[in-house]
Design an enzyme around this catalytic site. Structure first.
Site, PDB file in Angstrom:
ATOM      1  N   ASP A 388      34.952   2.480  22.453  1.00 48.30           N
ATOM      2  CA  ASP A 388      33.981   3.171  23.288  1.00 48.30           C
ATOM      3  C   ASP A 388      33.535   4.445  22.553  1.00 48.30           C
ATOM      4  OD1 ASP A 388      32.928   3.273  26.276  1.00 48.30           O
ATOM      5  OD2 ASP A 388      33.448   5.329  25.673  1.00 48.30           O
ATOM      6  N   ASN A 396      23.077  10.931  24.523  1.00 49.05           N
ATOM      7  CA  ASN A 396      21.735  10.509  24.947  1.00 49.05           C
ATOM      8  C   ASN A 396      20.972  11.674  25.577  1.00 49.05           C
ATOM      9  OD1 ASN A 396      21.381   7.884  24.106  1.00 49.05           O
ATOM     10  ND2 ASN A 396      22.324   6.972  25.925  1.00 49.05           N
ATOM     11  N   ASP A 405      20.018   4.916  20.602  1.00 50.93           N
ATOM     12  CA  ASP A 405      19.954   3.539  20.079  1.00 50.93           C
ATOM     13  C   ASP A 405      20.322   3.508  18.614  1.00 50.93           C
ATOM     14  OD1 ASP A 405      19.157   2.691  22.567  1.00 50.93           O
ATOM     15  OD2 ASP A 405      17.009   2.593  22.080  1.00 50.93           O
ATOM     16  N   GLU A 432      27.834   1.432  25.667  1.00 51.88           N
ATOM     17  CA  GLU A 432      28.394   2.004  24.460  1.00 51.88           C
ATOM     18  C   GLU A 432      29.768   1.437  24.179  1.00 51.88           C
ATOM     19  OE1 GLU A 432      29.580   4.745  27.846  1.00 51.88           O
ATOM     20  OE2 GLU A 432      27.827   3.586  27.242  1.00 51.88           O
TER      21      GLU A 432
END
Length: 530
Positions: A388, A396, A405, A432
């Site tokens: 993770d 983000n 991305d 993620e």
């Protein structure tokens, strides 16, 4: 893969279809040429047969006409020979009126005779067969009188046709020489044959509208011709091709030549009389002879042309259908290729994550169940690493979704290169969250893989301001087991997830196993150290 296998037979058919089309075209060409050849030979054979039949017909007519003329003259000559013998034996004056009646009787009983005459040495009429008195004529200027006066043979002489001075009709003179007892010339005995007698006989033959019958002396003087024309009587045909050919080839023959009188081409057969210097020619019009042949040739040729057109039309239709089939097969092949390409793309999309390029959750779940069942059968170890990205939501929020991305793509690339073996599966299982499925791998091997991935990401030093470490890091949970038949693959995922939770709760940027054998903090640190 099924679509790919279906392409091969379609392609293999191409090599078999092309020769078949060539063979069909060659066969159709041979059939058409054969039809034309057979039709041509049939027409030619029919023409030759028709001409042969016409030649046989004219030959039979020529023989009949020659025999008729020969027997007619022979009969007259026989009568004339008897009269000559009587006159030479007893003299003209001895018979007197009795001989006159005798001549009248001969003429009345012989249909072909026009008259009989006796001339003295000076050409004066001595006796005749006429019933009524006629003026006394002198025939010393006639060809037959001159001939007998200058020739001593006593055979019958057939002269050229002349117009009778007593009846003004056309006659054929047959004459014999009269001699005194000392052999000197005493006069001429003459019998004249009515040319109308030949005309009546010739009219009984069917020679068509343009056929012709010719009776001529060997000098070319025309005796009788059908169709009859008064002005042609006695004219010379010595310059006509038919007469010239008769002179060159002999007494019997055939020819296909035009005649000067009308320039029409005819098939002629000619032959000499047996005993007298005349010849007969029968000609049938070539156009009339071949009229039926032309009609049949046109009709049969028309049918053959129609048949050829039908064959060509059917052949073109067949070739068109084959061409259309080829085009359809080509379109089918292209469609199959496009379908295969599309299927590959769809399979790739169905199996891989569109952003990172590694396997997606669907493929991960399928491979997890498959590898779990295989490990259960084989009794081998199956390990799972769950990863993770630390504080990815903040990443983000701070850098934006495009940067997020790009970060996920970077993580996917590191995981792909760090999975070690080809049989291992790297997959993105959440936003993620990532996973590495490691068949035939124990806990320690899984920890090594996870630690290698974590270190490669840390070493890259990708900036992450919201992470206390200042760079992008990951937390990894690892678990391995040897599954049994009473276990489920979810147990492996739950255990790895617990380990991931442990890694996050103990400070992140680390690899934590969830192994009963390493339950204490020191043992886990020992494992990580190893």
């Amino acid at each position: 893969m099924k679509a790919e296998k279906q392409l091969s037979p379609v392609t293999e058919l191409d090599g078999k279809k092309r020769p078949l089309i060539a063979i069909a075209a060659s066969f159709l060409f041979v059939v058409c040429i054969s039809l034309v050849a057979v039709q041509g030979w049939s027409i030619y054979s029919a023409r030759e047969t028709q001409l042969a039949q016409s030649a046989a017909s004219t030959a039979n007519m020529a023989r009949a006409l020659a025999d008729h003329a020969d027997s007619t003259i022979e009969l007259v000559d026989t009568i004339l020979a008897g009269v000559v013998e009587s006159v030479e034996h007893d003299g003209i004056t001895h018979y007197g009126e009795r001989l006159h009646l005798h001549l009248i009787d001969h003429v009345s009983r012989t249909p072909s005779l026009q008259g009989m005459y006796i001339y003295d040495a000076k050409g004066n009429w001595a006796l005749h067969s006429l019933r009524d008195p006629v003026p006394v004529f002198n025939n010393a200027d006639r060809e037959y009188f001159i001939y007998h006066k200058t020739h001593k043979d006593k055979l019958a002489h057939v002269g050229a046709p002349v117009r009778s001075r007593s009846t003004d009709t056309w006659v054929l003179p047959v004459s014999r020489r009269l001699e005194n007892k000392d052999g000197s010339f005493a006069g001429v005995a003459l019998a004249t044959i009515q040319l109308s007698f030949f005309r009546t006989f010739y009219d009984s033959f069917d020679i068509g509208n343009y056929g012709t019958i010719t009776l001529s002396t060997d000098t070319g003087a025309l005796v009788m011709r059908r169709p009859f024309q008064q002005e042609q009587m006695g004219r010379s045909i010595a310059t006509e091709p038919l007469f010239k050919q008769w002179r060159e080839r002999g007494t019997l023959g055939s020819a296909a030549v035009p005649v000067d009188m009308d320039a029409a081409e005819r098939m002629y057969t000619y032959r000499n009389l047996r005993r007298y210097p005349l010849f007969v020619a029968v000609g049938l019009s070539t156009d009339e002879t071949l009229a039926n042949w032309w009609a049949n040739a046109y009709l049969s040729t028309a049918w053959v042309v129609i048949l050829l057109l039908i064959l060509c039309w059917m052949g073109l239709r067949l070739f068109r259908q084959v061409t259309l089939r080829d085009e359809l097969e080509e379109q089918l092949r292209n469609a199959q290729l496009a379908l295969v390409t599309k299927n590959r793309s769809l399979k790739l999309l169905a199996r891989n994550d569109g952003l990172t390029g590694i396997a997606n959750r669907r493929l991960f779940d399928a491979r997890l169940d498959a590898e779990f069942n295989r490990a259960t059968r084989d009794g081998t170890s199956l390990a799972l690493v769950l990863l993770d990205v630390d504080f990815f939501k903040k990443y983000n929020d701070h850098y934006g979704h495009p940067a997020g991305d790009a970060c996920l793509q970077f993580i996917g690339q590191c995981i792909r290169t760090g999975r070690r073996r080809a049989g291992n599966l790297a997959a993105r299982v959440g936003g993620e969250e990532f996973a590495i499925l490691l068949p035939n791998t124990d806990l320690y091997g899984a920890i090594v893989v996870a630690e290698a991935v974590r270190r490669s990401i840390v070493t890259a030093g990708r900036e992450h301001a919201a992470n206390p470490a200042g760079i992008v890091t990951i937390s990894c949970g690892v678990h391995a087991l040897v599954p049994s038949r009473d276990m489920d693959s979810k147990q492996l995922v739950e255990a790895a997830d617990k380990a991931l939770y442990l890694a996050k709760s103990t400070g992140r940027n680390r690899v934590c196993p969830d192994a009963p054998a390493a339950s204490s903090r020191r043992e886990r640190a020992s494992v990580l150290g190893d």
